[in-house]
Motif scaffolding. Structure first.
Motif, mmCIF file in Angstrom:
data_model
loop_
_atom_site.group_PDB
_atom_site.id
_atom_site.type_symbol
_atom_site.label_atom_id
_atom_site.label_comp_id
_atom_site.label_asym_id
_atom_site.label_seq_id
_atom_site.Cartn_x
_atom_site.Cartn_y
_atom_site.Cartn_z
ATOM 1 N N ASN A 1 -3.973 17.458 -1.591
ATOM 2 C CA ASN A 1 -5.081 18.239 -2.310
ATOM 3 C C ASN A 1 -5.898 19.145 -1.656
ATOM 4 O O ASN A 1 -6.170 19.152 -0.442
ATOM 5 C CB ASN A 1 -6.177 17.232 -2.861
ATOM 6 N N PHE A 2 -6.118 20.306 -2.214
ATOM 7 C CA PHE A 2 -7.086 21.302 -1.584
ATOM 8 C C PHE A 2 -8.348 20.982 -1.877
ATOM 9 O O PHE A 2 -9.054 21.086 -2.842
ATOM 10 C CB PHE A 2 -6.749 22.631 -2.181
ATOM 11 N N ILE B 1 -13.180 19.639 -4.510
ATOM 12 C CA ILE B 1 -11.556 19.759 -4.900
ATOM 13 C C ILE B 1 -11.599 21.062 -5.489
ATOM 14 O O ILE B 1 -12.248 21.406 -6.648
ATOM 15 C CB ILE B 1 -11.325 18.681 -5.774
ATOM 16 N N PHE B 2 -10.449 21.904 -4.784
ATOM 17 C CA PHE B 2 -10.042 23.138 -5.526
ATOM 18 C C PHE B 2 -8.760 22.891 -6.422
ATOM 19 O O PHE B 2 -8.617 23.326 -7.344
ATOM 20 C CB PHE B 2 -10.183 24.182 -4.592
ATOM 21 N N PHE B 3 -7.950 21.909 -6.089
ATOM 22 C CA PHE B 3 -6.485 21.625 -6.593
ATOM 23 C C PHE B 3 -6.397 20.132 -6.472
ATOM 24 O O PHE B 3 -6.610 19.870 -5.031
ATOM 25 C CB PHE B 3 -5.804 22.516 -6.438
ATOM 26 N N GLU C 1 -3.878 17.486 -11.388
ATOM 27 C CA GLU C 1 -3.559 18.896 -12.512
ATOM 28 C C GLU C 1 -2.253 19.179 -12.311
ATOM 29 O O GLU C 1 -1.761 19.456 -13.577
ATOM 30 C CB GLU C 1 -4.521 19.739 -11.666
ATOM 31 N N SER C 2 -1.554 19.033 -11.265
ATOM 32 C CA SER C 2 0.067 19.579 -11.020
ATOM 33 C C SER C 2 0.817 18.488 -12.162
ATOM 34 O O SER C 2 1.453 19.105 -12.907
ATOM 35 C CB SER C 2 0.491 18.952 -9.695
ATOM 36 N N LEU D 1 -13.725 20.550 -11.097
ATOM 37 C CA LEU D 1 -13.210 21.768 -11.736
ATOM 38 C C LEU D 1 -13.610 22.147 -13.074
ATOM 39 O O LEU D 1 -12.856 22.201 -14.184
ATOM 40 C CB LEU D 1 -11.420 21.346 -11.701
ATOM 41 N N PRO D 2 -14.630 22.422 -13.192
ATOM 42 C CA PRO D 2 -15.138 23.152 -14.607
ATOM 43 C C PRO D 2 -14.563 24.199 -15.107
ATOM 44 O O PRO D 2 -14.494 24.422 -16.294
ATOM 45 C CB PRO D 2 -16.815 22.988 -14.405
#
Length: 632
Positions: free
Chosen positions: A246-247, A424-426, A430-431, A548-549
């Motif tokens: 995770n980023f 968390i940016f990614f 989400e993937s 992650l809005p």
């Protein structure tokens, strides 16, 4: 734009020093490419984008979280942006992009000057990947931007299509040029990458996941390009597939860019009606199985709506829970709800937040409702679970001493407020939700849509510490308040209504009532509430809460999913004139913000650039003007 873009590399021109006697004759203000290191600028760019409290409150909380309906706030969700906030954001974002570009330019300059480090080639590629993210953030908010910015001249603006194509090309080319056999630099170098410590493989995984995200972003308007880009990235077998990849960027208390993005005590961040309608009933997990024994008596029956207070709660909205106060806890609820938001009065909870600490609001668990005859009733909010619709409640709002007040409704847990977490940016989930959507479209993917959907849920359940409920959750056919269930193969639509009961406060009698499931008229004309895409985006939305809005806002603009209730219109909403007392049950993209207006600083400093940007936007520079990729 000139104010921030023309001085492209001015940042590093000021950096020089005297390490020995011979350097005393060097002009300290002259550019010297050998006196700076590119990783310093990459570090400054990633650090800045973490957002210090000044910009985080305005952008992350008051813009993105509000537009994404992650908390109770009308603001931009009511159609109103704020030019002073946008001016600040434009300045900050320009600086982040400037630093990312400087890292690339300096590394290339050092190579041309014959003074490279062995890791420079890879450093250039990760800087390009990071710059691609920042460019996506820019266009996701404003729209058209200059692709060739920060290169020493005032650049021409490019269309959104050109921008997203450029981002996709950058991500593809940067990963292709990454040498994964290059040793990771020593700690004193890698520390300047606070996300991955210059782990090249993790950067490639992030780039491919970002490529999937951007490809899906344009999938409704450019499906052929989206399909080709997505398939190439997803089938690379190098994307963010585990939490270890995770980023994330670690927070720390204080007042700098590493301070938590949701740390300002005066931002109440109460549970939104949107989230509440998604949470309640979803997954079929009983509250009694989630809560300590002392709260079991507060759990209501499955068919109970609450107390109906007609004089204090708006019903001029298509929120299916409007008009009721739940004087207890829901019978069934998504297990992440109690992990994310605290229950009023539950002071022993490890997530209970006493923010704001300069008042007693969080520990004041009661409120007064006033009736038209001026009589009042005091409502105990301990062990209750309620959320309010945004918008204008008019006189009813004036009579309501519960709405919008800390201590009277669930609010965001302290684990997200105290700057001791990691932004968390990614994330891996989400993937998987992206792969699930792609597989549902019939694209070539490394796993089926159902497998990816379940894996996304599983990863997020692990993150939230509720894995014990996963097996029961993914097989549940219970509908939430929006008429959506979890089990992927369960696509039976709910009826138009369902029978519930409410308490009449005058008599304390239970009364049967037919409650509507909302009709989401901006998604496939309201024909579906429980199809597979609705399930995927519902789970993606809940998983991305609260980090992650912007992505949640992006999905709603792109698809109209998940269901967002219309703001209440007890009195007209100046910035959303399309909603009236005659059509408030019908959704329209005119009822939801679509972008941020360009800031006045840009309009005033570069009128020609501004006119070009608006021309490329294809409509007026307005909050309600849809972006190119958004649902029309």
């Amino acid at each position: 734009m000139k104010k921030y873009i023309i001085p492209a590399l001015a940042t590093f021109l000021m950096i020089s020093g005297c390490k020995d006697f011979e350097e005393i004759n060097v002009d300290p203000l002259s550019p010297n490419i050998n006196q700076v290191e590119p990783q310093y600028f990459l570090n400054n760019s990633i650090l800045g984008a973490q957002q210090d409290p000044n910009i985080a409150e305005r952008v992350f909380v008051l813009y993105w979280k509000t537009a994404a309906r992650q908390h109770l706030s009308t603001g931009i969700a009511g159609g109103a942006d704020n030019d002073s906030w946008s001016v600040e954001y434009w300045k900050y974002l320009s600086e982040w992009l400037n630093n990312a570009n400087a890292a690339i330019e300096i590394a290339n300059g050092r190579k041309e000057a014959g003074n490279p480090q062995p890791y420079y080639d890879n450093l250039i590629q990760i800087s390009r990947i990071w710059r691609a993210y920042l460019m996506s953030e820019f266009s996701d908010n404003f729209g058209p931007q200059p692709i060739r910015a920060f290169q020493g001249s005032n650049p021409d603006f490019n269309s959104e299509k050109e921008v997203y194509y450029f981002i996709l090309d950058e991500l593809k080319d940067a990963t292709a040029k990454m040498n994964l056999n290059q040793p990771i630099p020593s700690d004193n170098i890698s520390k300047y990458d606070m996300a991955y410590k210059m782990n090249w493989s993790q950067w490639v995984k992030y780039a491919n996941s970002m490529r999937m995200r951007i490809a899906m972003r344009i999938s409704e308007v450019d499906p052929a390009k989206a399909k080709a880009e997505f398939e190439a990235a997803a089938n690379s077998n190098m994307f963010i597939s585990a939490s270890s990849d995770n980023f994330t960027v670690a927070e720390k208390p204080g007042w700098d860019p590493l301070t938590g993005v949701m740390s300002r005590e005066w931002n109440s961040q109460l549970l939104s009606a949107t989230l509440n309608n998604l949470y309640i009933g979803l997954g079929g997990i009983n509250s009694i199985d989630q809560l300590s024994a002392d709260k079991h008596s507060a759990v209501k029956t499955d068919d109970y709506m609450g107390v109906k207070y007609e004089e204090q709660f708006t019903t001029l909205t298509n929120d299916p829970s409007a008009g009721y106060w739940l004087d207890g806890l829901p019978n069934k609820i998504d297990p992440r709800a109690y992990k994310t938001f605290y229950i009023p009065g539950d002071f022993t909870s490890p997530i209970y937040s006493l923010y704001p600490t300069y008042t007693n609001d969080a520990s004041t668990n009661s409120g007064i409702l006033t009736f038209a005859n001026n009589s009042t009733v005091t409502i105990n909010t301990v062990n209750t679970w309620n959320a309010s619709t945004i918008g204008n409640w008019g006189v009813k709002g004036q009579r309501n001493g519960l709405r919008g007040l800390i201590g009277r409704a669930p609010a965001l847990g302290k684990q997200y407020r105290q700057s001791n977490n990691s932004r968390i940016f990614f994330a891996s989930w989400e993937s998987y939700f992206l792969i699930a959507e792609a597989a549902l479209k019939g694209w070539s993917t490394p796993m089926s849509d159902e497998a990816a959907y379940n894996k996304g849920i599983q990863d997020n359940f692990v993150y939230n510490g509720v894995s014990q409920f996963y097996g029961q959750y993914i097989t549940s056919t219970d509908y939430n308040r929006d008429g959506t269930s979890v089990a992927y193969s369960h696509i039976s639509e709910p009826g138009a209504t369902h029978m519930m009961k409410y308490k009449d406060p005058a008599t304390n009698n239970l009364v049967s009532v037919s409650v509507n499931y909302p009709v989401n008229t901006i998604y496939k004309n309201g024909a579906f509430k429980n199809d597979k895409l609705t399930k995927i985006i519902t789970q993606k939305y809940l998983a991305n809460m609260p980090w992650l809005p912007l992505e949640s806002w992006n999905d709603h603009r792109r698809l109209g999913l998940p269901f967002f209730e219309n703001p209440a219109v007890e009195t007209p909403l100046v910035n959303l004139p399309a909603i009236t007392t005659g059509n408030y049950m019908t959704n329209s993209i005119k009822n939801f913000p679509q972008r941020l207006r360009y800031p006045s600083s840009f309009r005033n400093s570069d009128p020609n650039g501004y006119q070009k940007a608006v021309q490329l936007l294809g409509a007026e520079d307005a909050t309600l003007t849809p972006l190119w990729w958004a649902k029309h």
